[in-house]
Design an enzyme around this catalytic site. Sequence first.
Site, short mmCIF file in Angstrom:
data_model
loop_
_atom_site.label_atom_id
_atom_site.label_comp_id
_atom_site.label_asym_id
_atom_site.label_seq_id
_atom_site.Cartn_x
_atom_site.Cartn_y
_atom_site.Cartn_z
N HIS A 60 56.02 3.33 114.43
CA HIS A 60 54.99 4.22 113.89
C HIS A 60 55.48 5.05 112.72
O HIS A 60 54.67 5.65 112.00
CB HIS A 60 54.48 5.15 115.00
CG HIS A 60 54.18 4.43 116.27
ND1 HIS A 60 55.07 4.35 117.32
CD2 HIS A 60 53.09 3.73 116.65
CE1 HIS A 60 54.54 3.64 118.30
NE2 HIS A 60 53.34 3.25 117.93
N GLU A 104 51.94 7.87 114.16
CA GLU A 104 51.91 7.39 112.78
C GLU A 104 51.34 8.46 111.86
O GLU A 104 51.84 8.67 110.74
CB GLU A 104 51.08 6.11 112.67
CG GLU A 104 51.05 5.57 111.24
CD GLU A 104 50.06 4.45 111.03
OE1 GLU A 104 49.56 4.32 109.89
OE2 GLU A 104 49.78 3.70 111.99
N CYS A 163 46.08 -2.28 108.17
CA CYS A 163 46.94 -3.44 108.03
C CYS A 163 46.20 -4.75 108.29
O CYS A 163 45.15 -4.78 108.93
CB CYS A 163 48.16 -3.31 108.95
SG CYS A 163 47.92 -3.93 110.62
#
Length: 329
Positions: free
Chosen positions: A89, A141, A209
């Site tokens: 993260h 994160e 992502c």
Amino acid sequence: MTMDTSPSHDAERGVTDVLLAEPRGFCAGVDRAIEIVERAIRKFGAPIYVRHEIVHNTFVVNDLKAKGAIFIEDLADVPPGATLVFSAHGVSRAVRDEAEARGFSVYDATCPLVTKVHVEVAKLHKEGYEFIMIGHKGHPEVEGTMGQLSEGIYLVEDVDDVAQLRVTRPDRLAVVTQTTLSTDDAAEILAAVKRRFPQVREPKQQDICYATQNRQDAVKVLAPQVDVVVVVGSPTSSNSNRLRELAERLGTPAYMVDSASDLRPEWFEGSARVGLTAGASAPELLVREVIERLRALGAVSVRKMAGVEETVRFPLPLGLGDKSMEGVA
């Protein structure tokens, strides 16, 4: 002639078919992070210390604990001279600086796609930009990305947050996002940001992502074809939770399970077709165990849907690559 709308015999007796989402499960960043911990244990011996859960999956964490990993949150719990791994993260500048000051041997398992966001923040900060981060408060994160700066980065979790936001430099403002968000939610919040701050600078490429996007796209195809969706993932996994929420938003009942033992037969009463997927931190072993449990509940057909083939692979840190591991048992 009237149409018979009564439940089919298959629906009455429960599960008959399982449809597997493609892709599902481990992404390249998770594969890399786990491999870093395993290689560090083989090369340096146990224990290896890992700041925070390497990925948010109970099975993975317990497996690595059994191999010699010790998971900590406070660097004060790491003894002098120890080997330390940062989780996938990412970490704040303060954590990185503390690890260096304490003299640990550090291996960084931060997902390269998260690192890309950190690099972009540092670059634009030098150019005088402030930042809006779209993400979930308290997620590691988010803490890592926001911790790249001491000030000038603002968290928004929803459209209401955007309406209430006050920034110092509306003319020098950029957006970054948590990589594991719902793509639809992120797009809605970004649109609100652009309405409020027309000059805002968007990411060069979407921060969410490829693996998060692919798994969400697969659920969008899967959910309308089944009666219920099962997501394999741990409660702390952001991307797994987003898969469950997405299926529900599409009108299909959905449940998230940490393992096959979490399945409840009553979920499948009147549900002949079950869709199965897994978050990016959930191993395929757990998916196979869920399939076996669904077979025990009556499933006679298991088939994969068509989907994107993922070939991404991220390199390992220096010192843990193949050449550096030669001769290590």
